[in-house]
Design an enzyme around this catalytic site. Structure first.
Site, short mmCIF file in Angstrom:
data_model
loop_
_atom_site.label_atom_id
_atom_site.label_comp_id
_atom_site.label_asym_id
_atom_site.label_seq_id
_atom_site.Cartn_x
_atom_site.Cartn_y
_atom_site.Cartn_z
CE LYS A 1 2.82 8.64 -6.20
NZ LYS A 1 2.36 9.41 -4.75
CG ASN B 1 -2.63 10.71 0.09
OD1 ASN B 1 -1.67 9.63 -0.16
ND2 ASN B 1 -2.13 11.81 0.64
N GLY C 1 0.11 4.79 -1.40
CA GLY C 1 1.03 3.86 -1.53
C GLY C 1 1.97 3.74 -2.54
CG ASN D 1 8.63 11.56 -0.88
OD1 ASN D 1 8.81 12.42 0.10
ND2 ASN D 1 7.63 11.20 -1.56
CB CYS E 1 6.44 8.08 1.01
SG CYS E 1 4.88 7.20 0.58
CE LYS F 1 5.80 17.40 -0.36
NZ LYS F 1 5.15 16.65 -1.41
CB SER G 1 0.15 14.21 3.58
OG SER G 1 0.81 12.79 3.41
O1 LIG Z 1 1.09 7.47 -0.66
C1 LIG Z 1 1.77 8.26 -1.34
O2 LIG Z 1 1.77 7.73 -2.62
C2 LIG Z 1 2.15 9.46 -1.01
N1 LIG Z 1 1.15 10.13 -0.39
C3 LIG Z 1 1.64 11.26 0.34
O3 LIG Z 1 0.61 11.99 1.08
N2 LIG Z 1 2.70 11.82 0.33
C4 LIG Z 1 3.60 11.11 -0.44
O4 LIG Z 1 5.07 11.36 -0.40
C5 LIG Z 1 3.35 9.82 -1.23
I1 LIG Z 1 4.78 8.64 -2.13
#
Ligand SMILES: O=C(O)c1[nH]c(=O)[nH]c(=O)c1I
Length: 310
Positions: A44, A68, A71, A126, A129, A163, A194
């Site tokens: 994660k 989703n 956070g 990443n 997010c 990412k 996403s």
């Molecule tokens: O809300 C999240 O933790 C999250 N949710 C996502 O769909 N992609 C992301 O890179 C992350 I960091």
């Protein structure tokens, strides 16, 4: 058929692994992916300090995928660094670590720690997010992305990946590819994260289905497959000497095959893994093998990147 992949010094017995964020927050979850038929695993995204994340419900299944707004809940980077230190890197399943700091300074501090630990795992930064209220996605700001990467490569000298969020415009594909191509040690991109800030409505309750951000959240699953494939193919075409990892809409051997046909070196599974569990890897692996057999391909390289155009 041979499903193996060797890239960036790692060997995978098959091209499938989890999307960061799914079944990878705790060591128990990571061990479950490692014990499954997955060819690799990724943690994660982590921050400097542990985070609770957004209020629940923050994930929901939707008719054709998921939404989703987690956070960034995670145990803090030290937890994943410890997991990586204890991990059996010779066991045949490469471990990737996803890093998503709340600031550039946090990212640099975490990357320096991973650098100093000198572990065989690959880092995925990443840049996408979508669920931190008030924080825009770095990946949508080309100048910010270039600045972050310029600072990152001063601290982290090993090959690494990023990412990326989905892009939806040829000019944006070209702009981001140009930024990425100026960093030779950036050796792979994972497309896509996403599709940010979608809204799923439940007709019976006449309500949103997740609590954070008034119901807005990142969309995954069937909804995003065409966008994911486009991003894989465009970056496969535009990037110099880098790998593209496909993520988005993979729920069977068919979509895994499509991602590889579009140019993907390996393929991540998110929503389907969340809903079905780790058994999905053996199923998708076997479906991919059967499809290759049917089409007369012996290895992934026989069809990787060979999508026909008209
Ligand atoms: O809300 C999240 O933790 C999250 N949710 C996502 O769909 N992609 C992301 O890179 C992350 I960091």
């Amino acid at each position: 058929v041979d499903l193996s992949v060797s890239w960036l010094g790692v060997n995978m017995e098959n091209p499938l692994y989890n999307a960061s964020g799914v079944m990878c927050r705790s060591r128990e979850e990571l061990d479950a992916v490692a014990a499954s038929a997955a060819g690799a695993l990724i943690t994660k995204s982590c921050t400097l300090l542990p985070r609770e994340g957004n209020p629940e419900p923050r994930y929901a299944k939707a008719p054709h995928g998921s939404i989703n707004s987690m956070g960034l809940p995670n145990a803090g980077y030290q937890y994943y660094l410890d997991y990586a230190k204890a991990y059996d890197h010779q066991g045949g399943k490469p471990l990737f670590v996803s890093v998503s700091g709340m600031s550039l300074e946090d990212n640099l501090e975490m990357l320096a720690a991973f650098r100093d630990a000198d572990l065989p795992c690959l880092v995925e930064l990443n840049l996408s997010c979508p669920n931190l209220p008030g924080k825009p996605q770095i990946g949508y700001d080309f100048e910010a992305s270039s600045h972050v990467l310029s600072e990152v490569v001063k601290v982290y000298h090993k090959p690494f990946g990023v990412k990326l969020p989905p892009y939806f415009d040829p000019v944006h594909f070209a702009e981001m590819a140009s930024v990425l191509n100026s960093f030779p040690s950036l050796k792979y991109v994972t497309c896509i994260n996403s599709v940010g800030n979608g809204l799923v409505i439940d007709l019976d309750s006449e309500s949103v289905v997740i609590k954070p951000k008034g119901g807005l959240g990142g969309i995954g699953g069937d909804y995003v497959l065409p966008t994911a494939l486009a991003n894989v193919r465009e970056f496969y075409r535009l990037l110099d000497d880098k790998h593209v990892i496909g993520c988005g809409g993979v729920k069977s051997g068919r979509e895994a095959f499509m991602h590889i046909l579009a140019g993907a070196t390996a393929v991540q599974v998110g929503t389907c893994l969340y809903e079905e569990g780790a058994a999905c890897f053996a199923r998708i692996r076997d479906e991919l093998a059967a499809l290759m057999q049917e089409k007369g391909y012996a290895t992934l390289a026989d069809f990787r990147g060979k999508l026909k155009t008209m």
